[in-house]
Design a protein around this motif. Sequence first.
Motif, PDB file in Angstrom:
ATOM      1  N   SER A 107      27.486  -2.534 -22.366  1.00 27.29           N
ATOM      2  CA  SER A 107      28.748  -2.528 -21.625  1.00 27.29           C
ATOM      3  C   SER A 107      28.629  -1.762 -20.316  1.00 27.29           C
ATOM      4  CB  SER A 107      29.848  -1.908 -22.490  1.00 27.29           C
ATOM      5  OG  SER A 107      29.484  -0.618 -22.942  1.00 27.29           O
ATOM      6  N   TYR A 108      27.717  -0.788 -20.235  1.00 27.66           N
ATOM      7  CA  TYR A 108      27.533  -0.045 -18.989  1.00 27.66           C
ATOM      8  C   TYR A 108      27.035  -0.970 -17.889  1.00 27.66           C
ATOM      9  CZ  TYR A 108      25.054   2.931 -15.631  1.00 27.66           C
ATOM     10  OH  TYR A 108      24.570   3.498 -14.487  1.00 27.66           O
ATOM     11  N   GLU A 109      26.000  -1.728 -18.163  1.00 24.83           N
ATOM     12  CA  GLU A 109      25.463  -2.655 -17.164  1.00 24.83           C
ATOM     13  C   GLU A 109      26.441  -3.788 -16.877  1.00 24.83           C
ATOM     14  OE1 GLU A 109      21.622  -3.642 -18.898  1.00 24.83           O
ATOM     15  OE2 GLU A 109      20.688  -2.449 -17.343  1.00 24.83           O
ATOM     16  N   GLN A 110      27.042  -4.319 -17.915  1.00 20.76           N
ATOM     17  CA  GLN A 110      27.958  -5.434 -17.732  1.00 20.76           C
ATOM     18  C   GLN A 110      29.212  -5.013 -16.963  1.00 20.76           C
ATOM     19  OE1 GLN A 110      28.411  -6.517 -21.820  1.00 20.76           O
ATOM     20  NE2 GLN A 110      26.431  -7.588 -21.912  1.00 20.76           N
ATOM     21  N   GLY A 111      29.540  -3.730 -17.013  1.00 19.47           N
ATOM     22  CA  GLY A 111      30.711  -3.226 -16.301  1.00 19.47           C
ATOM     23  C   GLY A 111      30.419  -2.754 -14.896  1.00 19.47           C
ATOM     24  N   GLY A 112      29.193  -2.993 -14.382  1.00 16.98           N
ATOM     25  CA  GLY A 112      28.869  -2.630 -13.008  1.00 16.98           C
ATOM     26  C   GLY A 112      28.105  -1.336 -12.850  1.00 16.98           C
ATOM     27  N   ARG A 113      27.559  -0.784 -13.955  1.00 16.02           N
ATOM     28  CA  ARG A 113      26.733   0.427 -13.908  1.00 16.02           C
ATOM     29  C   ARG A 113      27.474   1.581 -13.221  1.00 16.02           C
ATOM     30  NH1 ARG A 113      20.859  -1.147 -11.748  1.00 16.02           N
ATOM     31  NH2 ARG A 113      20.382   0.913 -12.603  1.00 16.02           N
ATOM     32  N   SER A 170      30.911   5.553 -17.445  1.00 13.09           N
ATOM     33  CA  SER A 170      31.774   4.508 -17.989  1.00 13.09           C
ATOM     34  C   SER A 170      31.294   4.160 -19.405  1.00 13.09           C
ATOM     35  CB  SER A 170      31.745   3.274 -17.095  1.00 13.09           C
ATOM     36  OG  SER A 170      30.434   2.730 -17.029  1.00 13.09           O
ATOM     37  N   ALA A 171      32.006   3.261 -20.071  1.00 13.96           N
ATOM     38  CA  ALA A 171      31.649   2.868 -21.433  1.00 13.96           C
ATOM     39  C   ALA A 171      30.200   2.387 -21.490  1.00 13.96           C
ATOM     40  CB  ALA A 171      32.582   1.753 -21.910  1.00 13.96           C
ATOM     41  N   TYR A 189      27.536   4.209 -20.917  1.00 16.03           N
ATOM     42  CA  TYR A 189      26.616   4.958 -20.057  1.00 16.03           C
ATOM     43  C   TYR A 189      25.651   5.819 -20.869  1.00 16.03           C
ATOM     44  CZ  TYR A 189      24.901   8.621 -16.939  1.00 16.03           C
ATOM     45  OH  TYR A 189      24.094   9.506 -16.264  1.00 16.03           O
TER      46      TYR A 189
END
Length: 293
Positions: free
Chosen positions: A26-32, A36-37, A39
């Motif tokens: 979710s960290y990468e998918q959310g824009g790094r 964030s979630a 991380y």
Amino acid sequence: MRLLAKLAKLVRPTAREAAARVRPNSYEQGGRIPWSAGYSKHRSALVTSVLKSPDLLGAFENSLPLPDDFGFKIDERVVELPWVASRLGRGDSVLDAGCAFFKYPAARERISGESSVTLIALDAKDMTFDLNARSVDRVQADLREVPCTSESFDNAICISTIEHVGMDNTQLYTSNDIFRENNADDYLKVASELARVLRVNGNLYITIPFGKYKNHGWLQVFDGAMVDSLIASTGCQLITENIYRHGPRGWQLSTRQTSADAVYFDVHSKDADARFSNLAAAEAVVCLHLRRI
């Protein structure tokens, strides 16, 4: 020299391959976005991958350039832990002052089952992990008065801990109000204590946020003068000083001069400067290898 040149050529693709093995979450998918979630999970997986890469550890040991994008938007643990792991001297006894090193399973795997390990932290919950060693002592204590006899350890590790000593540790590390302080010079007491408990020829590994001095209340960023004072207070020989700085190419080797303006992005502060939001924490970190003589 041939070995170093060979290692320099190998380290870049090996590092990229290691990073690729860290599965997207979710960290990468959310824009790094730092903190964030996902991380923390991503960081742990990346640190584990680096600690298991002989070529990357060789780059840290030999002060070679890191691959492009190394640890981009990840906090300083991604350089501190492999830097220490690559240099950790042989010896029967190890002190982890602050428990930031052995907190990571991949770091714990690097310790021989014949070693004895002492963990010291302000809060007992920071020492609850298992460690496969001959003996493990968990000591809840203040690093300004290390409750160990002189010349007890072959190696002492203190990762991003000294900058908190004497500051307001009630924000994150303890609920005890006696540690709501603002004694900015107390890092010198810690450095002296860590040197005291080392045996002759013992190794001390310290990492600290580096750059433009600032007191954040719960930690302080060290400038060059403070680093010099810390080294002097140990009475130890400086073996290696490396500075790494985070930038558009991730974490890279730097110098005191080129990192003198580095800042600390305090995610816990309501006044955090959004211009530095690519940072997870420190923009630069100094890594010191000292030896008691």
